[in-house]
Structures are given as C-alpha cells and as structure tokens.
Design a protein around this motif. Structure first.
Motif, PDB file in Angstrom:
ATOM      1  N   GLU A  19      44.442  39.572  36.093  1.00  0.00           N
ATOM      2  CA  GLU A  19      44.362  40.318  34.842  1.00  0.00           C
ATOM      3  C   GLU A  19      45.730  40.400  34.188  1.00  0.00           C
ATOM      4  N   ARG A  20      45.726  40.270  32.867  1.00  0.00           N
ATOM      5  CA  ARG A  20      46.924  40.599  32.097  1.00  0.00           C
ATOM      6  C   ARG A  20      46.695  41.978  31.459  1.00  0.00           C
ATOM      7  N   ASN A  30      43.263  37.001  30.760  1.00  0.00           N
ATOM      8  CA  ASN A  30      43.168  35.690  31.398  1.00  0.00           C
ATOM      9  C   ASN A  30      41.754  35.128  31.345  1.00  0.00           C
ATOM     10  N   ASN A  31      40.756  36.015  31.348  1.00  0.00           N
ATOM     11  CA  ASN A  31      39.386  35.610  31.640  1.00  0.00           C
ATOM     12  C   ASN A  31      38.507  35.671  30.392  1.00  0.00           C
ATOM     13  N   ALA A  71      49.674  30.867  33.904  1.00  0.00           N
ATOM     14  CA  ALA A  71      48.609  31.271  34.823  1.00  0.00           C
ATOM     15  C   ALA A  71      49.061  31.321  36.269  1.00  0.00           C
ATOM     16  N   TYR A 109      37.178  39.294  36.188  1.00  0.00           N
ATOM     17  CA  TYR A 109      38.572  39.088  36.599  1.00  0.00           C
ATOM     18  C   TYR A 109      38.662  37.943  37.609  1.00  0.00           C
ATOM     19  N   THR A 112      40.041  29.550  26.300  1.00  0.00           N
ATOM     20  CA  THR A 112      40.116  29.632  27.754  1.00  0.00           C
ATOM     21  C   THR A 112      40.508  31.042  28.177  1.00  0.00           C
ATOM     22  N   SER A 113      41.517  31.596  27.522  1.00  0.00           N
ATOM     23  CA  SER A 113      41.879  33.003  27.671  1.00  0.00           C
ATOM     24  C   SER A 113      41.530  33.707  26.365  1.00  0.00           C
TER      25      SER A 113
END
Length: 538
Positions: free
Chosen positions: A381-382, A328-329, A132, A377, A292-293
């Motif tokens: 962002e991935r 990520n979110n 992260a 976001y 979490t992600s």
C-alpha cells in the motif's frame, strides 16, 4: 524480449497554433514544427510526435521486462531500457522527418522513485530498483525508528517508505556492500538514459523531488537526508530545471535522426506530467487516474503537505507543484483476477476470459456485490497508510457468491481505494470543483460508473491517452520559447461526463464505512502474515 509497435495517430494535422521566428523559418523551408514527448515507463518506452496544438500524430513503443525474481522486488535492466528508449526516439524522429516535420525539442518523462548505482563512466553496476520495489522495507522501518518521520515528510513531500531512495540505497549498503562501495553515483533511470545520450549526468528538480533526498523548501539536495541514505552530495547528480535543455552532441542527434538544433529537455516525472497532460492546470481541478496503479493529483502554487502524511507533493516547474496521493493496486488487481480465471479455463480446455468478460460478469450483480468486500492490497500500500506489508482480503464470502460477485467486488475495491486518497487530497489542496479522469479504466463504462458512485462526484472524461508524453512535450515547448507559459498549454478536450448512479451511492457509503473499519482491524496482522510469506521458498 523487446517488442516493437509503431502507429500513426493522425496523418494530416493542422498547422501550429502559434508561430515564432524559428517556426516561421521552418514554414518557409516547407517544414512544420513538431515536438517529441518520450515516456520511460515501468514495462515500456513510448515516443509521441506532437504538433504545436498538442495533437498526437505518431507514436512508437518498445516493451521490456519487469524483473521480479522475489516477492517485493521490482527492477529494470538499465541497458535494455536505454536501448528501447533510444529506439522509439529514433523511430519517432524518422517519422517526423519523412512527413516534413522538424523536431524543435524532445522532452522526457519517466517513472518516479527509481534508482541504480553507476560507476565513473556512467555504466550501471546493478539493476534499477523502481517505484514498486519494497526490498528496503526493513531499512525504511529503521529510518522511522531513528528519525522523526513526520518532520522528514514535511521536508521531502513523501513519507518514509521503501519506495523512496533512502531505504533503497541503504539496502545496497547492507545487502550488496561491494556494489554500494563501488558506486560513484546513485541516480534514476531517466538520468541514466540522459547520460547515455548526452554524456552528462544531471537530474531535474521534479524527479529529484520524488526521491526522499530533496528538500522541498530549499529546492536542493539536503545534506542530512543524504546522510540518512548513507551517501553525500558527491554521489548524486547535479540539478537542473525541468524546462532546461541538456547539451547533447550533434553527432548523436544525427545518429538518432534529430535536427542539429533540436533541444533535449530534462522534463519531469511521469505522474507530474500526466497531470498537466490531462488539462489540470488551475486550482480546484484534480485528475483521478486508474491504470496499473491509481492516483489523485492537483496543481498547487507552493509545497503542501498533510498533518497525517497521507499525501505527497513533488515539483512540476516554474514555481508549480503537484500534490497527490497514489495507490499500488488498481488495474493490476483486475489483471490478476483475469489471470486466475484464465488459468482455470486453460486447465479445463476452455476459452480464457478477457477483461471485458470480467466487467460483464460484474454488471450482472447489484451494487455492493452481495455484501462482498475486497481490500485489494495485492502489492502493498502507498497512500494514505503507506504500509508496504499490507495484504489483500476478500471479506463476507458465502456460498451465495460466485465469480460475478468477486469480479464486481474487485472493481468496487479499487473504487474504495480511490476514495481513500481523494479525501486527504481535498484536505490539503482544497475541494475539487472538477475531477478529470484518465487511465485504462476509462474503457469500462461500468468501472467509471462505480467510481463516480463511490466518490459521489461527477467525473469529466478527457481525451488524453498520451498524457505523460504530452506533458513532456509541453515542457519542451516551454524550453524553446514556443509556449509563453504553462497556462498557455494546449487545451485538452472533454469528451464526456460520468455521474453517480441513482440508488448506488447510499449502498456504497454504507459499505465504504465497513471497508474503512475492516482496514483498521486487519492492519495489526499484516506484519506477521507478510513475514511468513517472505519466509517461504519462491
């Protein structure tokens, strides 16, 4: 502070499914073979004792803090992580011994994309930067400007992004040159823990394949990729296979309570292992994980990449690879929302809301949240856009909306994000004939129903709460020879199905198109707003 939790999952498992010579010797001695899967996570370590049939019997957990002193920073104290991981292993080994189990092997799982500088004695010179951490974003942009990023992506399986090691190592070189110069080795948190346990510094090819320094097609460190990071081959660990045992001193094994002949198996990355730990082992299967992600992953028989670099591909073991896309979110966004309501309630002297409260509020409004869209976001962002400077947005907010609409829009926003990664995954790995779901969101029937309706797919709920640890234990079974092949891994039971809700899918299709359009409109503005945010005092 390190918290401790230990629990027995089952007290009387059946005998192992298969008995090799070593297992028969154990049986004759009144012992039953067991395997320990150790998972080194973002905020805690967990060790789970498994029977040969994959049944989880006991788990030990220790938590540790995530170090985030500035926006975009996310790190771990290596010594704290090592101490916690050793403690849970010792507790699990003691439980196994006390219950007449002999631990045949220990397999390791750990977060991907972590890195720390180490000296010649294997001591950490700084904190470990984890997945992260985006402090190397400027370095990632410099790499993209000086190299062909698509060519790099097709070689490494991951796009040029601050999550990967080249940008992080370059950050040390530019921001902490004294540490960079003193570092003999750069390695991940799992490699550090293994070094403390065994005295050996090695990296298995699964974790290495998620660094951005590893060539998927040669299955080795690449000299030119190392050069981009500013280092050479002498400053990275030697490579081993994920099913390979790492020699460990007998004295250390006895100290933590393991049998003298117990194997310490290198293992793989947590997301890779979670895939097989949820029963995804054949073409056409995918797992959608929301914790979490979030991520969508599939097992493939060769490295596969996307023409637009929307996905990633990492090594599993024995000629198998995991193709995936991650966000990520996910659960972190719902936790953020709960914290906001909790602060309001605390200031007013009322009860703080729970996550169940949020989902109850969300259930009280219609699909689409009254036209409220949330782009979640909050942590950059991935996949598929790979923009660490992306920021969140509530769009369509009006006087008619209240806390219930915001709660539902949050759940829907994460579901839209899962759709943005499922679509490219099917482009690179083929259509999914089955999508298995796992992660914390399976505790919410509403969130699962929303996700099924946004994706417009039937979802299979699996009984695999210890997926990463089980994946590590499966590799441990392979290392001992007690498992003939990965295809013979313990079967993961299905415990239910979630179908799209009639009447919801058409609304979500329409709003998803607006969501995608809104992303395109906002993207050009993220550099400016993230730069302004970074300029403000902490």
């Amino acid at each position: 502070m390190v918290d401790r939790t230990a629990n027995t999952i089952a007290s009387a498992p059946g005998r192992p499914m298969a008995e090799g010579c070593a297992e028969r010797d154990l049986m004759s001695a009144g012992l039953i073979a067991a395997y320990i899967g150790v998972d080194i996570g973002t905020t805690g370590a967990r060790a789970v004792v498994f029977a040969r049939d994959g049944q989880a019997m006991h788990a030990s957990t220790r938590t540790y803090p995530l170090l985030a002193p500035r926006p975009g920073w996310a790190a771990q104290n290596p010594g704290t992580v090592s101490d916690a991981t050793t403690a849970v292993l010792s507790e699990a080994a003691r439980w196994a011994r006390d219950h007449s189990y002999s631990v045949r092997a220990v397999g390791l799982s750990a977060i991907l994309h972590s890195v720390l500088p180490m000296d010649a004695n294997g001591d950490a010179l700084d904190d470990a930067l984890i997945w992260a951490d985006t402090r190397g974003d400027d370095e990632a942009r410099a790499i993209r400007a000086s190299c062909d990023p698509i060519s790099l992506y097709h070689r490494t399986g991951g796009p040029v992004h601050p999550m990967y090691l080249p940008a992080k190592i370059r950050w040390w070189r530019s921001s902490r040159p004294e540490i960079f110069g003193s570092a003999v080795t750069f390695a991940g948190i799992k490699e550090y823990v293994l070094r403390q346990w065994t005295g050996q510094l090695v990296s298995e090819r699964s974790t290495a394949s998620g660094t951005g320094l590893f060539d998927l097609h040669t299955a080795d460190w690449a000299e030119d990729l190392l050069e981009i990071a500013g280092i050479d081959r002498a400053r990275v660990p030697g490579l081993v296979e994920p099913t390979q045992a790492v020699d460990a001193p007998v004295g250390w094994k006895r100290e933590v309570g393991l049998p003298d002949d117990c194997l310490i198996v290198a293992g793989a990355g947590d997301g890779v292992l979670q895939t097989i730990g949820t029963g995804v082992v054949s073409p056409g299967q995918m797992v959608a994980m929301v914790a979490t992600s979030g991520a969508v992953r599939a097992v493939v028989d060769r490295p596969v990449t996307d023409d637009r670099a929307r996905t990633w591909c990492y090594y599993l073991a024995e000629g198998r690879w995991i193709a995936g896309a991650a966000i990520n979110n996910a659960g972190v966004v719902l936790a953020w929302l709960r914290e906001q309501w909790a602060q309001v309630a605390g200031a007013m002297g009322g009860r703080e809301p729970t996550l169940d409260d949020l989902t109850q509020w969300a259930s009280e409004v219609a699909p689409g949240s009254g036209g409220l869209l949330f782009l979640p976001y909050l942590a950059g962002e991935r996949a598929p856009g790979w923009n660490a400077r992306a920021r969140g947005c509530l769009f369509g907010l009006s006087l008619s909306h209240d806390h219930r609409h915001i709660s539902r829009a949050t759940l829907e926003g994460v579901a839209y994000r899962m759709r943005t990664i499922l679509e490219p995954m099917e482009d690179v790995a083929g259509p999914a004939r089955e999508i298995r779901i796992a992660g914390g969101f399976v505790r919410s029937p509403l969130w699962m129903a929303i996700t099924a309706s946004v994706l417009n797919r039937n979802l299979t709920l699996v009984d695999s709460p210890e997926a990463s640890s089980l994946g590590a234990a499966i590799l441990a079974m392979r290392a001992t020879g007690d498992l003939a092949s990965l295809e013979d891994a313990p079967t993961i039971a299905d415990v239910g199905n979630v179908s799209p809700t009639a009447g919801w899918t058409s609304s979500y299709d329409e709003l998803y198109a607006q969501y995608e359009s809104l992303y395109s409109v906002l993207a050009p503005h993220w550099d400016a707003i993230s730069a302004w945010q970074a300029s403000q005092p902490a």
